[in-house]
Structures are given as C-alpha cells and as structure tokens.
Design a protein around this motif. Sequence first.
Motif, short mmCIF file in Angstrom:
data_model
loop_
_atom_site.label_atom_id
_atom_site.label_comp_id
_atom_site.label_asym_id
_atom_site.label_seq_id
_atom_site.Cartn_x
_atom_site.Cartn_y
_atom_site.Cartn_z
N MET A 135 -2.15 8.63 -7.96
CA MET A 135 -0.88 8.62 -8.64
C MET A 135 -0.24 9.98 -8.51
N SER A 136 1.09 10.06 -8.54
CA SER A 136 1.76 11.35 -8.43
C SER A 136 1.61 12.13 -9.73
N GLU A 137 1.92 13.42 -9.66
CA GLU A 137 1.77 14.28 -10.83
C GLU A 137 2.91 14.09 -11.82
N LYS A 138 3.95 13.44 -11.42
CA LYS A 138 5.07 13.21 -12.33
C LYS A 138 4.67 12.28 -13.44
N ASN A 139 5.33 12.38 -14.51
CA ASN A 139 5.13 11.47 -15.62
C ASN A 139 5.55 10.08 -15.16
N GLU A 140 4.80 9.04 -15.55
CA GLU A 140 5.10 7.69 -15.09
C GLU A 140 6.53 7.27 -15.45
N LYS A 141 7.04 7.71 -16.57
CA LYS A 141 8.40 7.32 -16.99
C LYS A 141 9.47 7.96 -16.13
N SER A 142 9.13 9.09 -15.48
CA SER A 142 10.14 9.77 -14.69
C SER A 142 10.13 9.34 -13.22
N ARG A 143 9.20 8.45 -12.85
CA ARG A 143 9.16 7.98 -11.46
C ARG A 143 10.26 6.96 -11.23
N THR A 144 10.81 7.03 -10.05
CA THR A 144 11.86 6.08 -9.70
C THR A 144 11.22 4.81 -9.14
N PRO A 145 11.93 3.72 -9.14
CA PRO A 145 11.40 2.49 -8.55
C PRO A 145 11.02 2.68 -7.08
N ALA A 146 11.76 3.49 -6.36
CA ALA A 146 11.45 3.74 -4.94
C ALA A 146 10.12 4.46 -4.80
N GLU A 147 9.84 5.43 -5.70
CA GLU A 147 8.57 6.15 -5.66
C GLU A 147 7.41 5.22 -5.98
N ILE A 148 7.62 4.34 -6.93
CA ILE A 148 6.57 3.38 -7.29
C ILE A 148 6.30 2.45 -6.12
N GLU A 149 7.37 1.97 -5.51
CA GLU A 149 7.22 1.08 -4.35
C GLU A 149 6.52 1.79 -3.19
N ALA A 150 6.86 3.05 -2.97
CA ALA A 150 6.22 3.82 -1.89
C ALA A 150 4.73 4.01 -2.18
N GLU A 151 4.40 4.28 -3.43
CA GLU A 151 3.00 4.45 -3.81
C GLU A 151 2.24 3.14 -3.65
N LEU A 152 2.85 2.04 -4.06
CA LEU A 152 2.21 0.73 -3.90
C LEU A 152 2.02 0.39 -2.42
N GLU A 153 3.00 0.72 -1.61
CA GLU A 153 2.89 0.45 -0.17
C GLU A 153 1.75 1.27 0.45
N ALA A 154 1.62 2.52 0.02
CA ALA A 154 0.52 3.36 0.52
C ALA A 154 -0.82 2.77 0.10
N MET A 155 -0.91 2.30 -1.13
CA MET A 155 -2.15 1.66 -1.61
C MET A 155 -2.47 0.41 -0.80
N ARG A 156 -1.42 -0.38 -0.50
CA ARG A 156 -1.62 -1.60 0.30
C ARG A 156 -2.16 -1.26 1.69
N LEU A 157 -1.57 -0.21 2.29
CA LEU A 157 -2.02 0.18 3.63
C LEU A 157 -3.47 0.65 3.61
N ASN A 158 -3.83 1.45 2.60
CA ASN A 158 -5.23 1.90 2.48
C ASN A 158 -6.16 0.72 2.26
N LEU A 159 -5.75 -0.20 1.41
CA LEU A 159 -6.57 -1.37 1.14
C LEU A 159 -6.71 -2.23 2.39
N THR A 160 -5.64 -2.41 3.13
CA THR A 160 -5.68 -3.18 4.38
C THR A 160 -6.65 -2.53 5.37
N HIS A 161 -6.56 -1.22 5.48
CA HIS A 161 -7.46 -0.49 6.38
C HIS A 161 -8.92 -0.69 5.97
N ASP A 162 -9.20 -0.56 4.67
CA ASP A 162 -10.57 -0.73 4.16
C ASP A 162 -11.09 -2.14 4.42
N ILE A 163 -10.24 -3.14 4.19
CA ILE A 163 -10.64 -4.53 4.41
C ILE A 163 -10.91 -4.77 5.89
N ASP A 164 -10.04 -4.24 6.76
CA ASP A 164 -10.26 -4.41 8.20
C ASP A 164 -11.57 -3.75 8.64
#
Length: 112
Positions: free
Chosen positions: A1-30
Amino acid sequence: MSEKNEKSRTPAEIEAELEAMRLNLTHDIDELTDRLNPKTQIESAKKSFAGFADKLGGQARTLAEDVSKQAEGVKDDASKGDPTAIGIVAGLATAAVGTVVLLATRGRRRRR
C-alpha cells in the motif's frame, strides 16, 4: 500500500495499485502452474538424475583409476619380491580362480 493516508488516495491511485496487485498475482499463479505441471516436473527430475549420474560416473572413474594405480603398485612390489605384495597377488589369483570354478559349476547345475 502507498504511504498516503487511505482517505487521501484518488480512485486512479487505488485502481493502479489494484492493477499492480493483479499483475503480481497473475505472475505468481503462472509460475505455480508451470512448477506443478507434470511435464515440467518430469523434465526437472530428468535433469537432476542426469546430473547425479554424471557425478556418480565421475566418482566411479576416479575410484577405478585409484584402484588401478594401487594394483600397479602391488604388482611392482610383488615383482621386487615384497612378501606382502606377493601374498596379495596370490590371494587375488585364488579368489579369481574360485569365482570361475563357482560360476562354472553353477552353470552346469542349471543345465541339468
């Protein structure tokens, strides 16, 4: 998670973080899928066995060379009249003759 407070994150930052998690998870599953694939496991086992066989073959060659050198030394000592070496050569010759006789008599018994 980023160092910013969760309330101060923008929807775009949350989506980018989720996408990074998805890519890592996809790599691990593969990677897990590849590791658990029976063909991959068989190939890995073949490589391990080949390495073991090469190592064992090398050790066997080294042992054979050592025994050959020792036998050569005993032969040389026996030719110089060393009683211990003569005894070793006589013992080996007796064992060889005994083995030949044993194998020959076993072969005759089986043919009957």
